[in-house]
Design an enzyme around this catalytic site. Structure first.
Site, mmCIF file in Angstrom:
data_model
loop_
_atom_site.group_PDB
_atom_site.id
_atom_site.type_symbol
_atom_site.label_atom_id
_atom_site.label_comp_id
_atom_site.label_asym_id
_atom_site.label_seq_id
_atom_site.Cartn_x
_atom_site.Cartn_y
_atom_site.Cartn_z
ATOM 1 N N SER A 118 -38.003 -76.124 35.006
ATOM 2 C CA SER A 118 -36.789 -75.839 35.750
ATOM 3 C C SER A 118 -36.924 -76.364 37.179
ATOM 4 O O SER A 118 -37.205 -77.535 37.387
ATOM 5 C CB SER A 118 -36.484 -74.337 35.698
ATOM 6 O OG SER A 118 -35.187 -74.053 36.176
ATOM 7 N N GLU A 215 -33.702 -82.105 30.441
ATOM 8 C CA GLU A 215 -32.962 -80.894 30.055
ATOM 9 C C GLU A 215 -32.317 -80.324 31.306
ATOM 10 O O GLU A 215 -32.548 -80.792 32.418
ATOM 11 C CB GLU A 215 -33.892 -79.876 29.391
ATOM 12 C CG GLU A 215 -35.026 -79.367 30.284
ATOM 13 C CD GLU A 215 -34.656 -78.114 31.073
ATOM 14 O OE1 GLU A 215 -33.877 -77.280 30.569
ATOM 15 O OE2 GLU A 215 -35.148 -77.964 32.200
ATOM 16 N N HIS A 280 -34.606 -74.602 28.783
ATOM 17 C CA HIS A 280 -34.075 -73.264 29.011
ATOM 18 C C HIS A 280 -33.513 -72.603 27.759
ATOM 19 O O HIS A 280 -32.810 -71.595 27.850
ATOM 20 C CB HIS A 280 -32.970 -73.324 30.071
ATOM 21 C CG HIS A 280 -33.456 -73.626 31.452
ATOM 22 N ND1 HIS A 280 -33.748 -74.911 31.870
ATOM 23 C CD2 HIS A 280 -33.699 -72.824 32.523
ATOM 24 C CE1 HIS A 280 -34.144 -74.881 33.130
ATOM 25 N NE2 HIS A 280 -34.117 -73.637 33.551
#
Length: 310
Positions: A118, A215, A280
């Site tokens: 992330s 992502e 995620h």
């Protein structure tokens, strides 16, 4: 100039000391304790840095003041008794502290295992550029997926202790978005963080010969379009040999997101596999960054050519 494999750190063993840091957002104490219990069950010795449970006095979306977050990571890395550094969670904040790290001292301390995803993408890019170090795009100690999903936990555990047992990466959901097969060096992470890194002092000089893992979370279709378009216009995709896509949680209906991905990435004329199983989503497989690998979009696999850790 093309991407070359980065330096691999050593694998962990029972009794290894693992430092837990919070370079991004604030960490829920109960989730941290649950995550630490998992690490202890693996016979690791977790060491929680002083500011992990702090909260920035002005901005509640930060775990602590920028200098304190940077100091924790620098001290953890430079501690000769620490074998690995794992982030507690993502959120936002890594970009604010990355230039405050003592990169000279960290380089002198040598390679160690580094894990996160992330917002931590900014740190993965910095470790690659400033230290030439291979890192692990993987689950974090206080992340819900790590706490709830056994597959996520076991894949990280195997990568840390028995990396030769997880050379093949991919869930049964993986399938070709654009067919083909490619070889390259893995790199990437969260799309919006990669876009935000463009033009910064230690931004990636080239993506040529790279297998990009990509992502994101919480980006509506038009915002994801904007992120990918910025990366395209900035030359980030130039020379990429293939792309592995992970999850797009909270980004809208996946059929819509798929069409955005196909539209923005199709013109690269490289193999693209979708839903490989990292990021995620409900499962978050650990993907080593900085290693040679083969992407087979038709088979839905990403196969490392060497173990992630020595």
């Amino acid at each position: 100039m093309t991407l070359t494999p980065l330096t691999r750190p050593r694998r962990l063993r029972p009794g290894s000391r693992v430092a837990v840091v919070a370079p991004c957002g604030p960490v829920p104490e109960d989730r941290l304790e649950d995550g630490l219990a998992v690490l202890r069950s693996w016979e690791l010795e977790p060491v929680v840095l002083p500011h992990v449970l702090d909260r920035h006095g002005q901005f509640g979306y930060l775990a602590a003041y920028d200098g304190d977050r940077a100091r924790d990571l620098t001290e953890a890395w430079c501690d000769p008794t620490v074998d690995a550094v794992i982030c507690a969670r993502g959120g936002y904040g890594a970009q604010r502290m990355v230039d405050r790290l003592d990169w000279g001292s960290m380089r002198a301390a040598g390679p160690k295992v580094f894990v996160g995803y992330s917002d931590v993408t900014a740190l993965h890019e910095a470790f690659a550029a400033r230290m030439g170090l291979a890192t692990l795009h993987g689950p974090m100690v206080a992340a819900l997926t790590f706490l709830k999903d056994e597959t996520t936990r076991e894949h990280l555990r195997a990568t840390l202790f028995e990396p030769e047992s997880v050379l093949g990466i991919g869930l049964e959901t993986a399938r070709p978005l654009i067919p083909g097969r490619a070889r390259g060096v893995t790199f990437g992470g969260c799309a919006s963080l990669l876009a935000a890194d463009l033009g910064t002092p230690a931004a990636r000089a080239t993506s040529a010969g790279g297998l990009l893992v990509l992502e994101d979370v919480g980006e509506e279709d038009y915002r994801l379009d904007r992120v990918l378009t910025q990366l395209l216009r900035g030359g980030f995709f130039d020379g990429v040999s293939g792309i592995a896509l992970g999850s797009w949680a909270e980004c809208g209906p996946y059929e819509t997101i798929r069409e955005v991905l196909r539209d923005r990435l199709g013109g690269l004329c490289v193999p693209v596999v979708e839903e490989l199983g990292f990021g995620h989503g409900d499962r978050n497989l650990t993907v080593p960054l900085g290693l040679p690998a083969v992407l087979d979009a038709d088979a839905g696999t990403l196969t490392l050519e060497q173990p992630a850790l020595l």
